[in-house]
Design a protein around this motif. Sequence first.
Motif, PDB file in Angstrom:
ATOM      1  N   THR A 149       9.078   4.437   0.956  1.00 41.25           N
ATOM      2  CA  THR A 149       8.555   3.702   2.119  1.00 41.25           C
ATOM      3  C   THR A 149       9.644   3.574   3.180  1.00 41.25           C
ATOM      4  OG1 THR A 149       9.189   1.664   0.995  1.00 41.25           O
ATOM      5  CG2 THR A 149       6.890   2.316   0.827  1.00 41.25           C
ATOM      6  N   ILE A 162      -2.770   5.454  12.087  1.00 42.34           N
ATOM      7  CA  ILE A 162      -3.801   5.086  11.102  1.00 42.34           C
ATOM      8  C   ILE A 162      -4.417   3.742  11.484  1.00 42.34           C
ATOM      9  CG2 ILE A 162      -4.221   4.461   8.698  1.00 42.34           C
ATOM     10  CD1 ILE A 162      -1.935   6.409   7.924  1.00 42.34           C
ATOM     11  N   ALA A 190      -6.699   4.195  14.371  1.00 35.99           N
ATOM     12  CA  ALA A 190      -7.930   4.896  13.972  1.00 35.99           C
ATOM     13  C   ALA A 190      -8.868   3.968  13.212  1.00 35.99           C
ATOM     14  CB  ALA A 190      -7.569   6.110  13.114  1.00 35.99           C
ATOM     15  N   LEU A 191      -8.302   3.084  12.369  1.00 35.24           N
ATOM     16  CA  LEU A 191      -9.135   2.131  11.626  1.00 35.24           C
ATOM     17  C   LEU A 191      -9.866   1.201  12.589  1.00 35.24           C
ATOM     18  CD1 LEU A 191      -6.829   1.166   8.602  1.00 35.24           C
ATOM     19  CD2 LEU A 191      -8.977   2.427   8.488  1.00 35.24           C
ATOM     20  N   PHE A 226     -13.155  -1.214  11.831  1.00 31.10           N
ATOM     21  CA  PHE A 226     -12.636  -2.109  10.790  1.00 31.10           C
ATOM     22  C   PHE A 226     -11.812  -3.222  11.428  1.00 31.10           C
ATOM     23  CE2 PHE A 226     -13.210   1.899   8.415  1.00 31.10           C
ATOM     24  CZ  PHE A 226     -14.011   1.431   7.386  1.00 31.10           C
ATOM     25  N   LYS A 227     -12.133  -4.447  11.078  1.00 32.21           N
ATOM     26  CA  LYS A 227     -11.408  -5.594  11.631  1.00 32.21           C
ATOM     27  C   LYS A 227     -10.526  -6.235  10.548  1.00 32.21           C
ATOM     28  CE  LYS A 227     -15.235  -6.592  14.740  1.00 32.21           C
ATOM     29  NZ  LYS A 227     -14.841  -5.511  15.652  1.00 32.21           N
ATOM     30  N   GLY A 228      -9.559  -7.043  10.974  1.00 29.94           N
ATOM     31  CA  GLY A 228      -8.755  -7.805  10.015  1.00 29.94           C
ATOM     32  C   GLY A 228      -7.530  -7.084   9.508  1.00 29.94           C
ATOM     33  N   VAL A 229      -7.228  -5.907  10.074  1.00 31.79           N
ATOM     34  CA  VAL A 229      -6.018  -5.196   9.668  1.00 31.79           C
ATOM     35  C   VAL A 229      -4.875  -5.587  10.608  1.00 31.79           C
ATOM     36  CG1 VAL A 229      -4.940  -2.926   9.382  1.00 31.79           C
ATOM     37  CG2 VAL A 229      -7.334  -3.267   8.742  1.00 31.79           C
ATOM     38  N   ASN A 230      -3.782  -6.080  10.060  1.00 26.86           N
ATOM     39  CA  ASN A 230      -2.648  -6.509  10.886  1.00 26.86           C
ATOM     40  C   ASN A 230      -1.627  -5.395  11.117  1.00 26.86           C
ATOM     41  OD1 ASN A 230      -3.709  -9.127  10.899  1.00 26.86           O
ATOM     42  ND2 ASN A 230      -2.725  -9.583   8.932  1.00 26.86           N
ATOM     43  N   ASP A 231      -1.394  -4.616  10.075  1.00 25.01           N
ATOM     44  CA  ASP A 231      -0.381  -3.570  10.200  1.00 25.01           C
ATOM     45  C   ASP A 231      -0.607  -2.506   9.126  1.00 25.01           C
ATOM     46  OD1 ASP A 231       1.833  -2.368  11.350  1.00 25.01           O
ATOM     47  OD2 ASP A 231       3.243  -3.326   9.976  1.00 25.01           O
ATOM     48  N   VAL A 232      -0.220  -1.303   9.425  1.00 25.88           N
ATOM     49  CA  VAL A 232      -0.309  -0.220   8.449  1.00 25.88           C
ATOM     50  C   VAL A 232       1.030   0.512   8.436  1.00 25.88           C
ATOM     51  CG1 VAL A 232      -1.488   1.930   7.823  1.00 25.88           C
ATOM     52  CG2 VAL A 232      -2.780   0.088   8.893  1.00 25.88           C
ATOM     53  N   ARG A 233       1.543   0.772   7.241  1.00 26.07           N
ATOM     54  CA  ARG A 233       2.783   1.555   7.109  1.00 26.07           C
ATOM     55  C   ARG A 233       2.466   2.750   6.200  1.00 26.07           C
ATOM     56  NH1 ARG A 233       7.101   0.319  10.207  1.00 26.07           N
ATOM     57  NH2 ARG A 233       8.707   0.378   8.593  1.00 26.07           N
ATOM     58  N   ALA A 234       2.912   3.914   6.618  1.00 28.59           N
ATOM     59  CA  ALA A 234       2.665   5.110   5.818  1.00 28.59           C
ATOM     60  C   ALA A 234       3.909   5.480   5.030  1.00 28.59           C
ATOM     61  CB  ALA A 234       2.257   6.259   6.731  1.00 28.59           C
ATOM     62  N   GLY A 235       3.694   5.933   3.824  1.00 30.05           N
ATOM     63  CA  GLY A 235       4.816   6.346   2.985  1.00 30.05           C
ATOM     64  C   GLY A 235       4.431   7.538   2.140  1.00 30.05           C
ATOM     65  N   ARG A 236       5.292   7.882   1.189  1.00 35.39           N
ATOM     66  CA  ARG A 236       5.005   9.022   0.324  1.00 35.39           C
ATOM     67  C   ARG A 236       4.946   8.569  -1.132  1.00 35.39           C
ATOM     68  NH1 ARG A 236       9.010  10.851   3.288  1.00 35.39           N
ATOM     69  NH2 ARG A 236      10.479  11.053   1.577  1.00 35.39           N
ATOM     70  N   LEU A 254       1.157   7.344   0.367  1.00 33.27           N
ATOM     71  CA  LEU A 254       1.093   5.918   0.091  1.00 33.27           C
ATOM     72  C   LEU A 254       0.830   5.222   1.421  1.00 33.27           C
ATOM     73  CD1 LEU A 254       1.840   3.244  -1.435  1.00 33.27           C
ATOM     74  CD2 LEU A 254       4.200   3.770  -0.918  1.00 33.27           C
ATOM     75  N   GLU A 284       0.343   1.455   3.090  1.00 31.40           N
ATOM     76  CA  GLU A 284       0.399   0.007   2.893  1.00 31.40           C
ATOM     77  C   GLU A 284      -0.341  -0.675   4.034  1.00 31.40           C
ATOM     78  OE1 GLU A 284       4.426  -1.096   0.503  1.00 31.40           O
ATOM     79  OE2 GLU A 284       4.689  -0.410   2.571  1.00 31.40           O
ATOM     80  N   ASP A 344      -1.446  -4.191   5.684  1.00 31.24           N
ATOM     81  CA  ASP A 344      -1.276  -5.650   5.775  1.00 31.24           C
ATOM     82  C   ASP A 344      -2.520  -6.173   6.485  1.00 31.24           C
ATOM     83  OD1 ASP A 344      -0.629  -8.209   6.380  1.00 31.24           O
ATOM     84  OD2 ASP A 344       1.361  -7.770   7.193  1.00 31.24           O
TER      85      ASP A 344
END
Lengths: 77, 77
Positions: free
Chosen positions: A8, A21, A24-25, A30-40, B41, B43, B45
């Motif tokens: 991460t 991402i 796009a959500l 889609f509601k209620g998403v605060n943050d998105v982090r992408a990892g492997r 992956l 994540e 929030d």
Amino acid sequence: MKTRVFVTLKNGVLDPQGKAIHHALEGLGFKGVNDVRAGRLIEIDHEPGLSQTELEDMCRKLLANMVIENFEIEQKG
Amino acid sequence: MKTRVFVTLKNGVLDPQGKAIHHALEGLGFKGVNDVRAGRLIEIDHEPGLSQTELEDMCRKLLANMVIENFEIEQKG
């Protein structure tokens, strides 16, 4: 034996993929998403003899860029 | 509230990225690795109100390509 490695981005490192991402959500309604982090995610199927130290070594030498990324190792048995 | 989504290739789907990692690990002298599969992956929030169904919906509509990928949702609280 299977081990999962999660790579991460460190806090504070910009994540354009995660931002895209997130955006796009929201675009999909889609509601209620605060943050998105992408990892492997890297799944390693290995002999039982492989030690935790060797796995950490793999992460440090190849799988993660320690300047901007963290890694987590999860043994699945 | 944080949720992790793991996106992995279905069995039988070729994984050149995983193969490259496997090959690189061998090149670095690591022994005992049988196979490597690469995945993503993500994540998320989000507000506590977001339901499991909505999260699955996100995966099906955006995060995973259901033709070649599986997803797993892990609530982290």
